[in-house]
Design a protein around this motif. Sequence first.
Motif, PDB file in Angstrom:
ATOM      1  N   THR A 130      30.263  -2.165  -3.479  1.00 58.91           N
ATOM      2  CA  THR A 130      29.841  -3.553  -3.714  1.00 58.91           C
ATOM      3  C   THR A 130      28.409  -3.591  -4.233  1.00 58.91           C
ATOM      4  O   THR A 130      27.804  -4.653  -4.311  1.00 58.91           O
ATOM      5  N   GLY A 131      27.852  -2.424  -4.576  1.00 55.44           N
ATOM      6  CA  GLY A 131      26.431  -2.334  -4.877  1.00 55.44           C
ATOM      7  C   GLY A 131      26.086  -2.330  -6.349  1.00 55.44           C
ATOM      8  O   GLY A 131      26.878  -2.724  -7.207  1.00 55.44           O
ATOM      9  N   ILE A 132      24.863  -1.849  -6.615  1.00 52.08           N
ATOM     10  CA  ILE A 132      24.294  -1.888  -7.957  1.00 52.08           C
ATOM     11  C   ILE A 132      24.111  -0.483  -8.521  1.00 52.08           C
ATOM     12  O   ILE A 132      24.322  -0.242  -9.697  1.00 52.08           O
ATOM     13  N   LYS A 133      23.695   0.446  -7.669  1.00 51.57           N
ATOM     14  CA  LYS A 133      23.386   1.811  -8.096  1.00 51.57           C
ATOM     15  C   LYS A 133      24.465   2.785  -7.633  1.00 51.57           C
ATOM     16  O   LYS A 133      24.858   2.781  -6.471  1.00 51.57           O
ATOM     17  N   GLN A 134      24.932   3.622  -8.554  1.00 51.27           N
ATOM     18  CA  GLN A 134      25.854   4.708  -8.220  1.00 51.27           C
ATOM     19  C   GLN A 134      25.022   5.984  -8.277  1.00 51.27           C
ATOM     20  O   GLN A 134      24.716   6.497  -9.355  1.00 51.27           O
ATOM     21  N   LEU A 135      24.619   6.484  -7.121  1.00 51.99           N
ATOM     22  CA  LEU A 135      23.606   7.530  -7.075  1.00 51.99           C
ATOM     23  C   LEU A 135      24.008   8.793  -7.814  1.00 51.99           C
ATOM     24  O   LEU A 135      23.156   9.480  -8.374  1.00 51.99           O
ATOM     25  N   ARG A 136      25.279   9.128  -7.828  1.00 46.81           N
ATOM     26  CA  ARG A 136      25.725  10.351  -8.503  1.00 46.81           C
ATOM     27  C   ARG A 136      25.921  10.099  -9.997  1.00 46.81           C
ATOM     28  O   ARG A 136      25.388  10.837 -10.839  1.00 46.81           O
ATOM     29  N   GLU A 137      26.671   9.058 -10.329  1.00 47.93           N
ATOM     30  CA  GLU A 137      26.977   8.811 -11.735  1.00 47.93           C
ATOM     31  C   GLU A 137      25.750   8.347 -12.511  1.00 47.93           C
ATOM     32  O   GLU A 137      25.685   8.506 -13.734  1.00 47.93           O
ATOM     33  N   ASN A 138      24.768   7.780 -11.813  1.00 48.77           N
ATOM     34  CA  ASN A 138      23.535   7.361 -12.474  1.00 48.77           C
ATOM     35  C   ASN A 138      22.811   8.554 -13.092  1.00 48.77           C
ATOM     36  O   ASN A 138      22.142   8.425 -14.117  1.00 48.77           O
ATOM     37  N   ILE A 139      22.966   9.732 -12.473  1.00 49.02           N
ATOM     38  CA  ILE A 139      22.342  10.944 -13.033  1.00 49.02           C
ATOM     39  C   ILE A 139      22.969  11.255 -14.389  1.00 49.02           C
ATOM     40  O   ILE A 139      22.271  11.531 -15.372  1.00 49.02           O
ATOM     41  N   ALA A 140      24.299  11.207 -14.434  1.00 56.99           N
ATOM     42  CA  ALA A 140      25.004  11.507 -15.683  1.00 56.99           C
ATOM     43  C   ALA A 140      24.684  10.472 -16.757  1.00 56.99           C
ATOM     44  O   ALA A 140      24.503  10.816 -17.935  1.00 56.99           O
ATOM     45  N   GLU A 141      24.599   9.197 -16.358  1.00 61.24           N
ATOM     46  CA  GLU A 141      24.273   8.149 -17.323  1.00 61.24           C
ATOM     47  C   GLU A 141      22.871   8.341 -17.891  1.00 61.24           C
ATOM     48  O   GLU A 141      22.634   8.150 -19.087  1.00 61.24           O
ATOM     49  N   SER A 142      21.938   8.735 -17.020  1.00 62.12           N
ATOM     50  CA  SER A 142      20.575   9.001 -17.484  1.00 62.12           C
ATOM     51  C   SER A 142      20.546  10.190 -18.432  1.00 62.12           C
ATOM     52  O   SER A 142      19.802  10.200 -19.418  1.00 62.12           O
ATOM     53  N   LYS A 143      21.384  11.191 -18.135  1.00 62.26           N
ATOM     54  CA  LYS A 143      21.444  12.373 -19.003  1.00 62.26           C
ATOM     55  C   LYS A 143      21.945  11.996 -20.396  1.00 62.26           C
ATOM     56  O   LYS A 143      21.449  12.508 -21.413  1.00 62.26           O
ATOM     57  N   LEU A 144      22.912  11.074 -20.476  1.00 62.79           N
ATOM     58  CA  LEU A 144      23.393  10.624 -21.789  1.00 62.79           C
ATOM     59  C   LEU A 144      22.296   9.871 -22.531  1.00 62.79           C
ATOM     60  O   LEU A 144      22.152  10.000 -23.749  1.00 62.79           O
TER      61      LEU A 144
END
Length: 503
Positions: free
Chosen positions: A296-310
Motif C-alpha cells: 500500500t506504499g510508495i517505495k519498493q526498496l528492492r525494485e527501486n534499485i533496479a529502476e535507479s540503475k535503468l
Amino acid sequence: MGDMANAACMADGFDKIQKLPDPVPGCPNFRRVPGFKVYCCGQPTIAGFEAALTKVCGDKYPKDGPIIWFNLRQEPDVYVNGEPICARPPNKIGEYAELGNVTRDSAKADEEEFIKVIEGRAKENAGKLKFVDINKAEKEIEVKEVVTLSNVIEGLKAKFPGLVHMRIPVCNSAAPLETDFDILVKTLIGTNINTPVIINDQVGLSRATTGCVAACLFKEFQISASFEGLVETVPGVNLDLLKMDRYKMDPAKDPLFRGEFEVVKELVASLKDGDAAKNECDKVIDKNGTPKTGGTGIKQLRENIAESKLSYEIMDDAAQAFLKMKIMDNIHKYYYLILFTAYMREAADLAREAVADEKKGELTLAGGRCAIPGDQLKLSKKFVQFVDENPKLRDLVETGKGNLQWERDIPQAALSNLENLAATDFKANLGKIIHDIYQTAHLMFSDMPQGDHKKRAKYRFASKTLMRILPQPLSKEIEAKIEQKAITLDLYEILGACTWGQA
C-alpha cells in the motif's frame, strides 16, 4: 547536527506531499502494511498525531493499550502553531538531507536548543518567524504557540497513555546502523503480536519504509517463535504470510528487480538457509512496497534499485556520480535487511529452544505444541553480536555493493568493426563510423521504450563509443580538451573538435 544558532527553519509539509489515496488529515501518506499491525507515515501535525492514533485503535484496540511509535528523523522538530518545522543546515534544504552521525540523545538536545532559537528569532521579528519550504521559498508566520516534539508526545499520552515514542535517527539511503536495528528490537521485545507499531520519517518514504520492513520482520519472529495456531486468534495478521520463506517472485522479472545482485548472491550463499532468508525478506519488502507488488506504499526498496540503475544510463556524468552512490547505498540497505532477516529467523529458533522444561508444561496446547506468548519471547543475542560472529559479511558489502555492470557492453563484432574503420582512415570513414555506432546503439537499447530516455541513452553511448575508438594522437588531443573544459564529452562537440579542430 548541532549548531542550532545558524540552522535554517524548514517546514516539513509541502504541496503535493500526499502521494497516496485516502489521506488521514494532518498525517501525510499514512497507511497500514497489509497483514501486519504496522503503519507508515510522514511527520504529522499535532492534530495529525491524534488522527493517526485514533485510526490505528479503531473501535477494537483499546486507546490505553501499548502503541509503539518510531521516529526515524535525523532533524530536530519543533511545532509552531501545530505544524512541524525542522532544523536544517542552510545548505541542506530540500525533501531529503543526510546529516551525518545523529543519535537519539543529540537529536533531543538539538530539539531543546532549537525551540529557544525559534522563540528568540520570533521575539526579534515582532512575533513572526521566517522559514523556508523544501523549495527554498521564504515564508513568514505569526507565532502563537511553540512546543517541542517531546512535549507533543507527552500531551498525546492523556488520551493514549500506552504510547511509547522512540527516536532512531537513520540516514536516508544506506542501511540503518546495526545498533539501530538493536534499538528497534529492544523497544519491541515484550510487546504482543497485535501491538500497533507506527513508523514515520518526513514524508513516509524510504526511511519509514525501511523501518516498517524491520518491524514486520520482528512480527514474523514473534509468529514463528510462538505457535502458529495462536495466530488465528490474533486480529490483523494474515495466515498466508506465515510461510514467507517459500515466497517466490515472478521468474520472468529482470534479475535486478528480483534483487539478484552479485553481493546479495554471495551473502545468501554465506548464510545458513540464506535463500529462505532472502525469500522472507523479499515478501516483506513487497508487502511494504507499491500496489503492484501487493503493498500500500510508495517505495519498493528492492525494485527501486533496479529502476535507479535503468535511469543511470541516461544521465550526464555529474548526475551519474550521485546516482551511483545512491544505488550502492540502497544495495547496502537491501543487503542488511536480508542479514537482519537471517538474524530474526535464528532468534526464533533459539527462542523456542530456550524455554525451560517446567515452563513448557504451562505453555503446551492440547495438540502438544509449545505456544510461547509473543510478549514473553526473549533474545539470546543482539544483531551486532550476530554480525560479529560473521565479520566477513561487513567487508563483503563494503567491497561488493558497487559490483554492477554500470555500462552496457558493446558486442565484440561491432566494436572490432568500428575500431577497424577508425584505424584504416578515421576522417574518410567518419560518416560510416557514426552510422554504425547508431546502428549498434539501436540494437543494444532495443529493450527500452521509445522516447526521450532512449534517445539520451543512445546519444551518450555514441559519445562514449566515439571517444573509445579515436586514433591515439587524436584521442589524446580530445581528452586534453575535455580535461581543460574546452569541450565536454558530447558527440557533436567531439565531432567538431575532430573535424574542424574546434567545438
